[in-house]
Design a protein around this motif. Structure first.
Motif, short mmCIF file in Angstrom:
data_model
loop_
_atom_site.label_atom_id
_atom_site.label_comp_id
_atom_site.label_asym_id
_atom_site.label_seq_id
_atom_site.Cartn_x
_atom_site.Cartn_y
_atom_site.Cartn_z
N PHE A 10 0.89 -1.29 0.08
CA PHE A 10 -0.06 0.03 -0.03
C PHE A 10 0.79 1.32 -0.08
O PHE A 10 0.74 2.25 -0.79
CB PHE A 10 -1.01 -0.14 1.23
N CYS A 11 2.11 1.43 0.81
CA CYS A 11 2.72 2.42 0.65
C CYS A 11 3.43 2.91 -0.60
O CYS A 11 3.40 3.75 -0.99
CB CYS A 11 3.86 2.07 1.76
N LEU A 12 4.05 1.58 -1.04
CA LEU A 12 4.50 1.76 -2.52
C LEU A 12 3.61 2.28 -3.59
O LEU A 12 3.91 3.28 -4.14
CB LEU A 12 5.03 0.54 -3.04
N VAL A 13 2.20 1.65 -3.57
CA VAL A 13 1.40 1.97 -4.39
C VAL A 13 0.97 3.43 -4.33
O VAL A 13 0.87 4.57 -5.17
CB VAL A 13 0.06 1.21 -4.67
N ALA A 14 0.45 3.86 -2.95
CA ALA A 14 0.07 5.31 -2.62
C ALA A 14 1.00 6.19 -2.93
O ALA A 14 0.73 7.32 -3.49
CB ALA A 14 -0.24 4.85 -1.21
N GLY A 15 2.42 5.93 -2.32
CA GLY A 15 3.50 6.84 -2.45
C GLY A 15 3.67 7.24 -4.00
O GLY A 15 3.80 8.27 -4.45
N THR A 16 3.59 6.23 -5.03
CA THR A 16 3.67 6.57 -6.56
C THR A 16 2.62 7.35 -7.21
O THR A 16 3.00 8.26 -7.69
CB THR A 16 3.88 4.95 -7.18
N LEU A 17 1.48 7.00 -6.71
CA LEU A 17 0.36 7.68 -7.11
C LEU A 17 0.35 9.18 -6.57
O LEU A 17 0.35 10.09 -7.31
CB LEU A 17 -0.87 7.05 -6.64
N ALA A 18 0.86 9.54 -5.35
CA ALA A 18 0.77 10.70 -4.99
C ALA A 18 1.93 11.39 -5.61
O ALA A 18 1.84 12.79 -6.04
CB ALA A 18 1.20 10.67 -3.38
N LEU A 19 2.95 10.99 -5.89
CA LEU A 19 4.20 11.72 -6.75
C LEU A 19 3.91 11.77 -8.10
O LEU A 19 4.16 12.96 -8.58
CB LEU A 19 5.50 10.72 -6.77
N VAL A 20 3.12 10.90 -8.85
CA VAL A 20 2.68 11.37 -10.33
C VAL A 20 1.71 12.40 -10.24
O VAL A 20 1.71 13.49 -10.83
CB VAL A 20 2.00 9.68 -10.60
N VAL A 21 0.69 12.43 -8.88
CA VAL A 21 -0.36 13.57 -9.05
C VAL A 21 0.34 14.84 -8.81
O VAL A 21 -0.02 16.08 -9.51
CB VAL A 21 -1.47 13.28 -7.81
N TYR A 22 1.44 14.87 -7.74
CA TYR A 22 2.06 16.17 -7.69
C TYR A 22 2.82 16.81 -8.75
O TYR A 22 2.81 17.90 -9.06
CB TYR A 22 3.01 16.05 -6.34
N GLY A 23 3.47 15.82 -9.56
CA GLY A 23 4.19 16.10 -10.82
C GLY A 23 3.34 16.76 -11.84
O GLY A 23 3.71 17.67 -12.46
N ALA A 24 2.15 15.86 -11.95
CA ALA A 24 1.48 16.42 -13.05
C ALA A 24 0.53 17.73 -12.70
O ALA A 24 0.53 18.60 -13.55
CB ALA A 24 0.03 15.51 -13.07
N ARG A 25 0.34 17.99 -11.41
CA ARG A 25 -0.18 19.37 -11.11
C ARG A 25 0.88 20.34 -11.51
O ARG A 25 0.55 21.79 -11.88
CB ARG A 25 -0.41 19.52 -9.64
N LYS A 26 2.31 20.10 -11.27
CA LYS A 26 3.16 21.08 -11.68
C LYS A 26 3.30 21.37 -13.34
O LYS A 26 3.74 22.45 -13.79
CB LYS A 26 4.62 20.69 -11.21
N MET A 27 2.71 20.52 -13.96
CA MET A 27 2.75 20.69 -15.37
C MET A 27 1.75 21.60 -15.82
O MET A 27 1.85 21.96 -17.23
CB MET A 27 2.64 19.59 -16.09
N SER A 28 0.93 22.15 -15.06
CA SER A 28 -0.08 23.21 -15.60
C SER A 28 0.33 24.54 -15.18
O SER A 28 -0.67 25.66 -15.14
CB SER A 28 -1.33 22.84 -15.09
N ALA A 29 1.66 24.86 -14.78
CA ALA A 29 1.91 26.23 -14.08
C ALA A 29 1.99 27.32 -15.31
O ALA A 29 2.24 26.82 -16.42
CB ALA A 29 3.23 26.12 -13.55
N PRO A 30 2.14 28.64 -15.22
CA PRO A 30 2.10 29.57 -16.27
C PRO A 30 3.52 29.50 -16.93
O PRO A 30 4.41 29.12 -16.25
CB PRO A 30 2.08 30.83 -15.54
N LEU A 31 3.76 29.76 -17.92
CA LEU A 31 4.69 29.73 -18.95
C LEU A 31 5.87 30.51 -18.52
O LEU A 31 6.84 30.14 -18.48
CB LEU A 31 4.48 29.84 -20.24
#
Length: 564
Positions: A10-31
């Motif tokens: 659970f820690c492996l899966v949840a940690g991976t998903l959290a990192l993916v979501v965090y990184g994806a949010r950063k991809m929508s920042a202003p140019l």
């Protein structure tokens, strides 16, 4: 009841998903936020940079897999498509990453105005171009060398084309494809600086990542920051090796083609955790059932061939041929007209001759480096591939060595060349081998790993040893894989020439005469006509060399050295 293994899973899966979501949010920042000034050389910034770089690489890897399963399959299944698609793949392989960036970054930025998503797509696409081609060539080679008895078995069971693809072709190609996926990930590190620190003419975009961090460290001649970047890169490689590639290599052992009992697959800690996690096993049941239903669905995807009974009238087939070749001819004419319009008035015959002269210099370096890499790494690759336990231990080391970008060796190269008064035309060439040797090593390891144990036993019983063992047994067995590795190594060398023939360390600049430095200088200056000319000449050299050398070798391997 849940166990401690479920908590670990659970820690492996949840940690991976959290990192993916965090990184994806950063991809929508202003140019406006992605400038060189936004990059910090503080070691504390490296974890986020490493995450951003890793997500881009895996997004490109997913796109490369999709491209491989569609493009390579079409080329292997249809003679009509093969005649067009394989030369196109030769050209695409030869186009340098900087060449793709020069013409795609503006388009991606226009798709997402004011958002960093456009720059992210440009970077992912650039990384995709460093990953996809060798995977496609590997899958194509595997599909063309499937043993005839396995092919006849699927026809006897009357499997549909869809079932045959998932139950025979993909499993047979999987061991080599996984090793080429590892090579693709390592090879993309080679161009991560160019992908994240994008500079084309007046357009400059710096995406947060290890590549941008390295670019700034090189510009400021900060050896400490370069060291931190190396450590971060090592941590990332170890992480995705342990969490992805090591389990995949162990899993792919069951797809080896042999008629005797195979060697036991080495144990992998992640597979043990997932197998013992009861909740994970329970959650995977519907997923596995869904995959089985899709992969084994009786879908009919039989190719239509004119002139056969029930396939339609012959005139319809001729019409289709006319439309097919006429369409590609129209595309070629349109491309030729567009190139003439772009180059007319900017490029003369003298410039073209200069580009071909520089291309011949780079070609000489490529031939020498591929030959040297083959002499060194074919025996080593065979030695590693025949020992599954050793291959599992060595794959991490090989990935780390293959991942080192040439940029990180700039300080050593510049200091050595200046200190000893060496000729850059000769001593910058070793930097190109960083993009050459690993394609050969990884493919030869894959070929030796897939070599049937029963054939090794026959050779042992017949007391075939020494040079005869190499000549009669092992070299024919790994030759199809070597051809794939050599072909992609050539393309890797041409791409590496962009980085290796023009070295910048702070204010110091060393240049070797060649087509790579020609394209690199044109890209920095935003000189699009000369970028186009350089890319065209490079594509011409690679395509002709592939047609004269690698294609005949591939045909020989397919005709004489396939398992039957």
């Amino acid at each position: 009841m849940p166990s401690a293994w479920d908590g670990v899973a659970f820690c492996l899966v949840a940690g991976t998903l959290a990192l993916v979501v965090y990184g994806a949010r950063k991809m929508s920042a202003p140019l406006e936020s992605v400038t060189a000034a936004s990059i910090s050389l503080s070691p504390a910034a490296l974890p986020e940079y490493a995450l951003r770089t890793t997500l881009r690489m895996f997004a490109a890897l997913a796109a490369s897999l999709l491209f491989t399963f569609t493009y390579a399959t079409a080329a292997a299944k249809s003679r009509r498509a093969e005649v067009v698609l394989i030369p196109i793949l030769d050209v695409l392989q030869s186009v340098p990453v900087l060449g793709f960036l020069s013409f795609t970054v503006v388009g991606f930025l226009a798709l997402f105005p004011g958002s960093v998503a456009g720059a992210e797509c440009a970077a992912i696409f650039a990384i995709f171009t460093a990953q996809a081609w060798n995977m496609a060539f590997s899958f194509y080679q595997s599909l063309r060398t499937i043993p005839e008895d396995l092919d006849e078995a699927t026809r006897s069971f009357r499997l549909s084309a869809w079932q045959r693809f998932w139950r025979l072709e993909v499993p047979f190609a999987m061991p080599a494809l996984i090793w080429n996926m590892m090579m693709s990930m390592s090879g993309s590190w080679f161009f991560i600086v160019a992908s994240e620190a994008i500079s084309v003419g007046n357009t400059t975009i710096t995406l947060p990542g290890i590549g941008a961090y390295v670019a700034l460290a090189i510009e400021q001649r900060n050896l400490g920051a370069v060291g931190y970047a190396i450590v971060a890169m090592l941590v990332v490689i170890i992480a995705y090796d342990q969490l992805l590639f090591r389990p995949l290599v162990a899993w792919a052992q069951k797809f080896r083609f042999e008629q005797t009992v195979g060697q036991a697959a080495p144990g992998v800690w992640l597979l043990r955790v997932l197998n013992r996690a009861r909740l994970v096993q329970f959650a995977l049941v519907p997923v596995q059932m869904g995959i089985e239903k899709v992969a084994h669905a009786p879908m009919s995807l039989r190719s239509w061939r004119p002139g056969r009974s029930g396939a339609g009238p012959l005139w319809l087939g001729r019409l289709w041929n006319f439309v097919w070749w006429g369409g590609w001819g129209a595309v070629a004419l349109f491309g030729a007209h567009a190139l003439y319009t772009e180059l007319h008035g900017h490029i003369d015959v003298t410039e073209v001759l200069i580009a071909f002269k520089l291309g011949s210099m780079t070609l000489a370096r490529v031939i020498v480096l591929v030959a040297l890499a083959s002499l060194v790494w074919v025996p080593i690759g065979v030695w590693i591939g025949l020992r599954p336990a050793l291959a599992m231990r060595m794959q991490l080391i090989a990935q780390i060595l293959a991942a080192f970008p040439a940029n990180l060796f700039f300080p050593v190269a510049v200091v050595a060349i200046l200190q000893f008064g060496l000729n850059p035309n000769i001593w910058l060439s070793p930097l190109m081998v960083l993009g050459t040797q690993w394609y050969i090593l990884f493919n030869v390891i894959a070929g030796a790993s897939a070599f049937p144990n029963d054939l090794r036993d026959v050779a042992s019983n017949l007391r075939v040893r020494g040079w005869q063992w190499w000549y009669r047994v092992m070299l024919p067995g790994v030759f199809p894989y070597f051809v794939t590795g050599g072909l992609t190594a050539s393309g890797g060398s041409w791409n590496a020439s962009i980085v290796a023939e023009l070295v910048v360390w702070g204010s110091t600049r060393l240049e070797a005469n060649g087509l790579g430095s020609y394209i690199a200088k044109a890209t920095l200056a935003g000189d699009y006509p000369r970028i186009i000319l350089g890319v065209m000449v490079m594509s011409a050299f690679v395509t002709v060399f592939n047609r004269l050398v690698w294609r005949p070798l591939h045909a020989y391997a397919e005709r004489r050295l396939r398992m039957i």
